[in-house]
Design a protein around this motif. Structure first.
Motif, short mmCIF file in Angstrom:
data_model
loop_
_atom_site.label_atom_id
_atom_site.label_comp_id
_atom_site.label_asym_id
_atom_site.label_seq_id
_atom_site.Cartn_x
_atom_site.Cartn_y
_atom_site.Cartn_z
N PRO B 164 0.75 -1.19 0.11
CA PRO B 164 0.06 -0.10 0.02
C PRO B 164 0.61 1.25 0.11
O PRO B 164 2.13 1.16 0.21
N LEU B 165 0.33 2.46 -0.36
CA LEU B 165 1.12 3.62 -0.56
C LEU B 165 1.59 4.12 1.05
O LEU B 165 2.57 4.92 0.66
N SER B 166 0.91 3.53 2.06
CA SER B 166 1.37 4.07 3.37
C SER B 166 2.68 3.09 3.65
O SER B 166 3.18 3.76 4.70
N ALA B 167 2.85 2.23 3.09
CA ALA B 167 4.26 1.38 3.50
C ALA B 167 5.53 2.01 3.02
O ALA B 167 5.70 2.95 2.18
N THR B 168 6.57 1.65 3.80
CA THR B 168 7.90 2.31 3.55
C THR B 168 8.82 1.12 3.28
O THR B 168 8.42 -0.16 3.35
N TRP B 169 9.99 1.50 2.97
CA TRP B 169 10.79 0.56 2.16
C TRP B 169 12.05 0.48 3.26
O TRP B 169 12.67 1.38 3.32
N THR B 170 12.37 -0.84 3.68
CA THR B 170 13.52 -0.99 4.57
C THR B 170 14.76 -0.51 3.97
O THR B 170 15.16 -1.28 2.88
N VAL B 171 15.63 0.21 4.60
CA VAL B 171 16.81 0.53 4.04
C VAL B 171 17.83 -0.49 4.15
O VAL B 171 17.87 -0.97 5.31
N THR B 172 18.47 -0.65 3.41
CA THR B 172 19.56 -1.59 3.50
C THR B 172 20.96 -0.60 3.81
O THR B 172 21.31 -0.15 2.87
#
Lengths: 341, 341
Positions: B164-172
């Motif tokens: 969903p658009l509220s999701a974030t992307w975990t930084v590597t």
């Protein structure tokens, strides 16, 4: 240039200029722990099902923490708003028992993970904070639960898988201590911070062997840093090495020139009756050393029966992912020097 | 009786009598982070596969930590034996990336868990230690990895589930800092310890909303304890609220009488280009705030471009077990005041 604030001694230790007082200790355990040799010392013993009125083992573990902290604050004759910080940890993924266990205290918090050594870490960091003037009263607390730990690390309980004799039994329980600048009859005079020690062992059902090298390293370093011998302690108490780990610890320390057989005690060995309780090598878990310290060790120091104790909770650093990916199980041990006052 | 050691101010903060110097910061990130707007600031950028030469994501994450700490120690012109203690954490169960990431430094260690707020916790506890004279040099380090985090918290990557658009992307990535009693051009002058704040939200794909109330609570308390206004800071920088969480934070603080829109920055919003990188609400993870701090924020403070910054990593306290058992996702935020010197 000499830094007058410097309180470090040796390579890994701190000797506090102002020792930190332990105002109270409190514990709550499951029925099996209540039926064991230390049963009469615990403050509260739960029922047969280990659920403490909850719907899941994880919720039950949170309740254990909440009860232990509430009792410890009460015994110290304080109110919860007087606690500056809580240092807390458990064994579950993302230390979730802690998050939900202490949420209601509405207190600033530092979450910790040091496997079964977490009570040593919590007492270390909380005493460092009090000694430095970062708070008049702080709490150190950890927990474990047999059901949640087996689910987290091993097999579903319903499988009824057979446990080897080297396996330990995770203690259901939580122990908490209130630390402060004055009061009480016991104080933390120093600490030795542990390193991660890896002997390459890979057997998650023989954690005593995985942790013994770390216990050896921290105990040896404590004696070197403080320039002490084993007989300078009335007891040297490890967390949960169990019988297999204890034997290895004795052997390893002898090679380094120290014989601690007279002083040594292991919370994991004390907490169950091996013969009648079918617990194999002993008890383990974050709660094992915490409840034994809060309800059995601390009172003996408070009474002056033991004048100086080296308390060394021991942890095995693994997850089911690291284990299944073939990684070894390193150990860590965090030591705290507790003295009668 | 006044305790001359007392350094606490207000309800949840410490103002150090001796500010703690940040001697160096170092970062290593994955390709996606290297392709983002902050790409040119990071010290090392890995290849397309995110494996950093390893066999698993977990091993790769350990390598990130090892490299970040090695670089930070090197930039401070120190040798590893000079580091007294490492304060370390990550997002994986039993913080296993940390255990294997820092094992080779052969240094005493305290493992931490504060979800994505862990870099704030690590900087807090390590600066508390240095300010109190518990070591001349210590390291604070955290990490996260997109692959290991998705596996730990959500769905197998192979499923290719829609986010969903509220999701974030975990930084590597992993960011590390060396702290000491003197040197460098930035220093930590105070901290505000966060509480666990639960607004009852249960959506693990909207972590910004789960964390915003905690960010609000810690930022508000910081301003009350230090008697400051938003304009006393050049920047107020949260960890990984993302766009959804940022909006909620602004609204909540306005209700309490503070408008931080001019000062606010969020590491999660800065690290990716939302349009071209398809990252939705922004970046997240223990590594997000750590790499942004070590390589983008710290240099700006060192140069004097920013004189005083409130750095507030934010964490969402959940595990897949707590989530699947229907529990809410509480938040926590740990704040550090960093000033040019």
């Amino acid at each position: 240039m000499t830094d007058v604030r410097k309180q470090t001694i040796g390579k890994q230790s701190i000797q506090f200029e102002h020792a930190v007082h332990i105002l109270s200790g409190a514990s709550i355990v499951g029925k099996k722990e209540g039926d064991g040799p230390l049963g009469k010392y615990f403050d509260v013993i739960g029922g047969e099902d280990g659920m403490f009125g909850c719907q899941s083992w994880e919720e039950a573990e949170s309740v254990l923490q909440k009860e232990a902290v509430t009792m410890a604050i009460g015994k110290a004759e304080l109110e919860k708003w007087q606690i500056r910080t809580i240092y807390v940890g458990d064994l579950l993924a993302q230390t979730i028992a802690s998050s939900f266990g202490i949420i209601e205290f509405d207190t600033p918090v530092y979450g910790l993970y040091g496997a079964c050594a977490t009570m040593g870490e919590a007492l270390s960091l909380s005493s460092m904070a009090v000694a430095a003037g970062y708070g008049d009263y702080v709490v150190a607390v950890t927990s474990s639960h047999f059901g949640s730990a087996e689910k987290e690390f091993r097999f579903p309980l319903g499988y009824g898988n057979q446990r080897p004799l080297s396996a330990t039994w995770t203690v259901t329980g939580s122990g908490a201590c209130v630390l402060g600048t004055k009061g009480g009859k016991a104080r933390i005079t120093g600490i030795t911070t542990g390193k991660i020690i890896d002997f390459g062992l890979k057997d998650s059902l023989n954690m005593g062997a995985c942790m013994a090298p770390a216990a050896c390293d921290t105990i040896y370093q404590n004696m070197m840093d403080f320039n002490r011998m084993p007989e300078d302690y009335d007891r040297i108490i490890t967390g949960d090495l169990g019988e297999v780990g204890q034997r290895i610890l004795f052997d390893m320390l002898k090679v380094k020139g120290f014989d601690i057989e007279k002083q040594h005690m292991d919370c994991g060995i004390e907490i169950y009756d091996k013969e009648s309780q079918d617990t194999h090598a002993g008890g383990s878990g974050c709660g094992c050393s915490a409840v034994t310290f809060a309800s059995y060790i601390l009172p003996k120091i408070e009474k002056g029966e033991w004048k100086r104790v080296l308390f060394v909770p021991t942890g095995a650093l693994l997850s089911k992912v690291s284990y299944n990916e073939g990684k070894s199980v390193p150990g860590i041990a965090q030591a705290v020097v507790v003295e009668h006052c």
